[in-house]
Scaffold this motif. Structure first.
Motif, short mmCIF file in Angstrom:
data_model
loop_
_atom_site.label_atom_id
_atom_site.label_comp_id
_atom_site.label_asym_id
_atom_site.label_seq_id
_atom_site.Cartn_x
_atom_site.Cartn_y
_atom_site.Cartn_z
N LYS A 200 6.54 1.62 -6.72
CA LYS A 200 5.66 0.90 -5.79
C LYS A 200 4.27 0.63 -6.35
CE LYS A 200 8.06 2.66 -1.70
NZ LYS A 200 8.90 1.48 -1.58
N PHE A 201 4.12 0.59 -7.66
CA PHE A 201 2.81 0.34 -8.25
C PHE A 201 2.30 -1.05 -7.88
CE2 PHE A 201 5.59 -1.64 -11.31
CZ PHE A 201 4.87 -2.69 -11.82
N HIS A 202 3.24 -1.98 -7.66
CA HIS A 202 2.85 -3.36 -7.37
C HIS A 202 2.13 -3.48 -6.03
CE1 HIS A 202 6.74 -2.62 -5.50
NE2 HIS A 202 6.47 -3.58 -4.64
N ARG A 203 2.32 -2.50 -5.14
CA ARG A 203 1.70 -2.58 -3.83
C ARG A 203 0.19 -2.36 -3.90
NH1 ARG A 203 5.26 -2.97 0.25
NH2 ARG A 203 3.50 -2.77 1.66
N LEU A 204 -0.31 -1.86 -5.02
CA LEU A 204 -1.74 -1.60 -5.14
C LEU A 204 -2.57 -2.88 -5.09
CD1 LEU A 204 -1.80 1.20 -7.87
CD2 LEU A 204 -2.32 1.44 -5.43
N VAL A 205 -1.96 -4.03 -5.34
CA VAL A 205 -2.73 -5.28 -5.28
C VAL A 205 -2.68 -5.90 -3.88
CG1 VAL A 205 -2.51 -5.77 -7.73
CG2 VAL A 205 -0.79 -6.67 -6.15
#
Length: 259
Positions: A200-205
């Motif tokens: 879920k690293f992509h959710r940081l943006v």
């Protein structure tokens, strides 16, 4: 004026499946905001307030995260989180009021998507401007503002890539895409996609997650007495946004969503 109870509202404004939508429901909505929104709904559903009016206010709250983040120190970061949480609350409330009043429109769907684009962009641009240290005593370093804007552009493009699937299918005379079609046809890509989804690293943006990250970094920087971690965070989010823009495009082209 009669105010329906939460028990009366729940089966109407939270029909089966609302909280279980894979791509349409944020974790914060499932965790706490849908319960809070019910308490707000009961004061609005029998007024003249329309769902679209709520969506306009929602969008304004998201956009105001940008000037909030320009306030230096932890105070600006806290205010940024408050504005984004208000955005999320109204994002729940507008649809729930629409279900209760049975006031549905394509215009409302469109405005909701515009609001999501603007909120994400406002948070990330505001993050970059914070890192540029507009109110510091030294020279303003616009590189950080550029990187924040790059992250915002990536966040918008990721959403646009998803939304354009529906545009392409409509123009091709195809029905709306099913969630099962999002799985890549290649087993290797499917595994990579599941791994990315798990991390879920992509959710940081996304605006909600980014605002919380900004607050954490602001607290650490307050302790240090500089902007090191804020600037590091801007670099990380810009890198994630660029990488995810490319990976998401590949994922779409490798899936059955355009078939």
């Amino acid at each position: 004026m009669h105010k329906p109870s939460v028990a009366e509202l729940r089966p109407v404004v939270h029909p089966a499946g609302v909280k279980d939508r894979r791509s349409g429901e944020h974790w914060a909505g499932r965790l706490y905001m849908r319960e809070l929104s019910l308490r707000v709904d009961r004061h609005l559903v029998n007024t003249r307030v329309t769902p679209n009016q709520l969506t306009y206010v929602m969008t304004l709250a998201g956009v105001l995260a940008l000037p909030a983040l320009l306030l230096p120190g932890v105070a600006g970061a806290v205010l940024g989180v408050v504005m984004v949480q208000l955005y999320l609350l109204l994002d729940c409330v507008d649809g729930e009021v629409a279900r209760w009043k049975r006031q549905f429109s394509l215009g409302g769907v469109y405005l909701d998507r515009v609001g999501a684009y603007l909120c994400d962009a406002a948070v990330l641009v505001g993050f970059g401007l914070r890192a540029a240290d507009l109110w510091g005593g030294g020279r303003i370093d616009w590189l950080w503002a550029f990187l924040g804007t790059l992250a915002a552009l990536g966040a918008i493009l990721i959403k646009a890539e998803s939304d354009l699937v529906g545009v392409a299918r409509h123009q091709g005379g195809l029905p709306p895409v099913q969630e099962s079609a999002a799985e890549p046809r290649s087993s290797g890509l499917a595994l990579a996609r599941r791994a990315a989804a798990a991390l879920k690293f992509h959710r940081l943006v996304l605006g909600i997650e980014a605002s919380l990250l900004i607050l954490v970094l602001a607290i650490v920087d307050q302790i240090r007495g500089d902007l090191f971690f804020t600037r590091l965070g801007v670099v990380v989010l810009a890198a994630i946004a660029v990488l995810q823009t490319l990976l998401h495009l590949v994922s779409i082209l490798a899936s059955s969503r355009l078939k």
